[in-house]
Enzyme design. Structure first.
Site, mmCIF file in Angstrom:
data_model
loop_
_atom_site.group_PDB
_atom_site.id
_atom_site.type_symbol
_atom_site.label_atom_id
_atom_site.label_comp_id
_atom_site.label_asym_id
_atom_site.label_seq_id
_atom_site.Cartn_x
_atom_site.Cartn_y
_atom_site.Cartn_z
ATOM 1 N N TRP A 102 -39.205 -20.963 -34.463
ATOM 2 C CA TRP A 102 -40.060 -21.593 -35.473
ATOM 3 C C TRP A 102 -39.742 -23.081 -35.610
ATOM 4 O O TRP A 102 -40.646 -23.906 -35.732
ATOM 5 C CB TRP A 102 -39.941 -20.885 -36.819
ATOM 6 C CG TRP A 102 -40.413 -19.460 -36.753
ATOM 7 C CD1 TRP A 102 -39.662 -18.337 -36.915
ATOM 8 C CD2 TRP A 102 -41.742 -18.998 -36.466
ATOM 9 N NE1 TRP A 102 -40.435 -17.213 -36.757
ATOM 10 C CE2 TRP A 102 -41.709 -17.594 -36.479
ATOM 11 C CE3 TRP A 102 -42.956 -19.650 -36.191
ATOM 12 C CZ2 TRP A 102 -42.846 -16.818 -36.238
ATOM 13 C CZ3 TRP A 102 -44.090 -18.877 -35.949
ATOM 14 C CH2 TRP A 102 -44.024 -17.484 -35.980
ATOM 15 N N ASP A 169 -38.136 -25.348 -44.048
ATOM 16 C CA ASP A 169 -38.922 -24.133 -43.851
ATOM 17 C C ASP A 169 -38.044 -22.966 -44.290
ATOM 18 O O ASP A 169 -37.087 -22.608 -43.613
ATOM 19 C CB ASP A 169 -39.308 -24.009 -42.369
ATOM 20 C CG ASP A 169 -40.035 -22.707 -42.048
ATOM 21 O OD1 ASP A 169 -40.228 -21.872 -42.967
ATOM 22 O OD2 ASP A 169 -40.409 -22.526 -40.874
ATOM 23 N N LYS A 193 -42.785 -12.913 -45.604
ATOM 24 C CA LYS A 193 -41.462 -12.399 -45.258
ATOM 25 C C LYS A 193 -40.743 -11.907 -46.512
ATOM 26 O O LYS A 193 -40.330 -10.765 -46.584
ATOM 27 C CB LYS A 193 -40.615 -13.480 -44.572
ATOM 28 C CG LYS A 193 -41.291 -14.163 -43.378
ATOM 29 C CD LYS A 193 -41.211 -13.326 -42.119
ATOM 30 C CE LYS A 193 -42.069 -13.844 -40.963
ATOM 31 N NZ LYS A 193 -42.064 -15.281 -40.721
HETATM 32 C C1 LIG Z 1 -42.746 -16.288 -39.767
HETATM 33 C C2 LIG Z 1 -42.239 -17.669 -39.815
HETATM 34 C C3 LIG Z 1 -43.107 -18.769 -39.664
HETATM 35 C C4 LIG Z 1 -44.577 -18.644 -39.381
HETATM 36 O O1 LIG Z 1 -45.249 -18.222 -40.497
HETATM 37 P P1 LIG Z 1 -46.842 -18.083 -40.523
HETATM 38 O O2 LIG Z 1 -47.087 -17.913 -41.987
HETATM 39 O O3 LIG Z 1 -47.171 -16.871 -39.706
HETATM 40 O O4 LIG Z 1 -47.450 -19.301 -39.976
HETATM 41 C C5 LIG Z 1 -42.562 -20.033 -39.779
HETATM 42 N N1 LIG Z 1 -41.246 -20.221 -39.997
HETATM 43 C C6 LIG Z 1 -40.397 -19.181 -40.130
HETATM 44 C C7 LIG Z 1 -38.953 -19.450 -40.394
HETATM 45 C C8 LIG Z 1 -40.863 -17.881 -40.051
HETATM 46 O O5 LIG Z 1 -40.022 -16.845 -40.186
#
Ligand SMILES: *Cc1c(COP(=O)(O)O)cnc(C)c1O
Length: 362
Positions: A102, A169, A193
């Site tokens: 990511w 993030d 998540k």
């Molecule tokens: C799942 C994830 C993403 C992507 O998320 P989306 O909402 O599907 O775009 C980005 N960063 C991390 C750390 C993730 O676990």
């Protein structure tokens, strides 16, 4: 119907009572005899949902009015672009720490907007550790980090000290533990998540970093426009926002961050303890960087995977197959997963060892 132990990496497990309440709101929301899905997002009833879910994020992060909370569409992946688009100046550069798939995607998107410097990376060892000891530049427009590496299973246990705006993030470990949110200028997370269902992305941003890019911005991608519109510049993802609110209320009601941090630590200790003890398995990442959210482990004799798979499926365990890039197993221990589910998985691992350990040496 027997209980399923859901270790899915994302979309992840949600509290059962949240799903029940959400399903009721699909039929009759707020006593209106109308579904939440068929009323205006400008109605008082939904505005209350939006206001409360934004306020609760600030309360859980313990920040004041210098921050704004947004709920946007487009997933965390859209933030990979929106962050540099709003914060990166044409003659400036952004610093990134590359700790996984990511983080790499965030770098890729930022490079389409402007200059990017990757100041630390763990790519040399397939992202199985968190880089440390790197110097944070003081002249970059911001530093971007990823607190938890969902796919390879590493997690930052502390954060870089940064004099420039720190952007994080937090998609896969938001509200799983205490963080000092005031050290961050921008935090974002796809909800699916650890804080709700797919479809809503939470962004918490400190207002003083905005309006400095020198760029004319598309309205939908402009944090300031979204702030002014109260996350309702256009129709927001109403249902995911509502379910996120219910999930955060569930968290608060049960004791908040202090409570969940303790529970998550217990679950991780239980899981890693078993992996280290069990002769059939081994963990894939540096011990000090092990994620409390996504626990990755491999089997010493992969030929025995079908036998193990049969055993955990029989125990009503779901979602522990590893990511296709890593293989083996990944148990995601998000907030809504009870300790009991972890104990069930550990028991299956013990049983597997008793049955098959002799074949290790054979
Ligand atoms: C799942 C994830 C993403 C992507 O998320 P989306 O909402 O599907 O775009 C980005 N960063 C991390 C750390 C993730 O676990």
């Amino acid at each position: 119907m027997s209980k399923v132990h859901n270790f899915s990496a994302g979309p992840g497990i949600l509290p059962k009572e949240v799903l029940e309440e959400a399903s009721r709101a699909c039929i009759n929301f707020d006593g209106l005899n109308l579904s939440l899905l068929e009323i205006s997002h400008r109605s008082k009833n939904f505005e209350k949902v939006m206001d409360e879910s934004r306020a609760l994020v600030k309360e859980l992060f313990e920040v004041g009015d210098e921050y704004e909370v947004l709920y946007l569409g487009g997933g965390a992946s859209t933030q990979f672009a929106m962050v540099p688009y709003n914060l990166l100046r044409a003659d400036g550069y952004a610093a990134y720490v590359n700790t996984g798939v990511w983080a790499s995607k965030a770098v890729k998107e930022a490079k389409l907007v402007g200059n990017v410097k990757v100041i630390a990376s763990s790519e040399d060892k397939k992202f199985n550790y968190i880089p440390k000891g790197y110097a944070v530049p003081t002249d970059a427009d911001y530093l971007h980090i990823t607190s938890n590496n969902t796919i390879y299973g590493t997690q930052m246990k502390s954060f870089a000290k940064s004099d420039i705006p720190l952007v994080c993030d937090m998609s896969s470990d938001i509200f799983s533990r205490k963080v000092n949110a005031k050290d961050f200028s921008l935090i974002y997370a796809g909800a699916q998540k650890n804080m709700g269902p797919a479809g809503a992305t939470m962004v918490m941003v400190k207002k003083d970093i905005l309006g400095k890019s020198g760029r004319k911005l598309f309205s939908m991608l402009d944090y300031e426009v979204q702030i002014k519109g109260g996350s309702m510049y256009n129709t927001p993802p109403v249902f995911p926002i509502y379910v996120t609110l219910l999930t955060l209320q569930w968290l608060k009601k049960n004791g908040g961050i202090a409570w969940i941090e303790k529970v998550n630590q217990e679950k991780a200790d239980c899981m890693y303890g078993e992996i280290d003890r069990n002769s059939m398995f081994y963990g894939t990442v540096e011990k000090e960087d092990r994620s409390n959210m996504n626990v990755c482990f491999l089997m010493k004799k992969p030929e025995l995977e079908p036998q193990f798979d049969e055993m955990w499926k029989k125990a009503n365990i779901s979602g522990i197959r590893g990511h296709r890039d890593v293989g083996g197993y990944r148990a995601s221990l998000y907030n809504a997963l009870p300790l009991e589910s972890v104990q069930v998985l550990c028991d299956v691992m013990k049983e597997f060892e008793m049955k098959y350990a002799a074949q290790l040496t054979a």
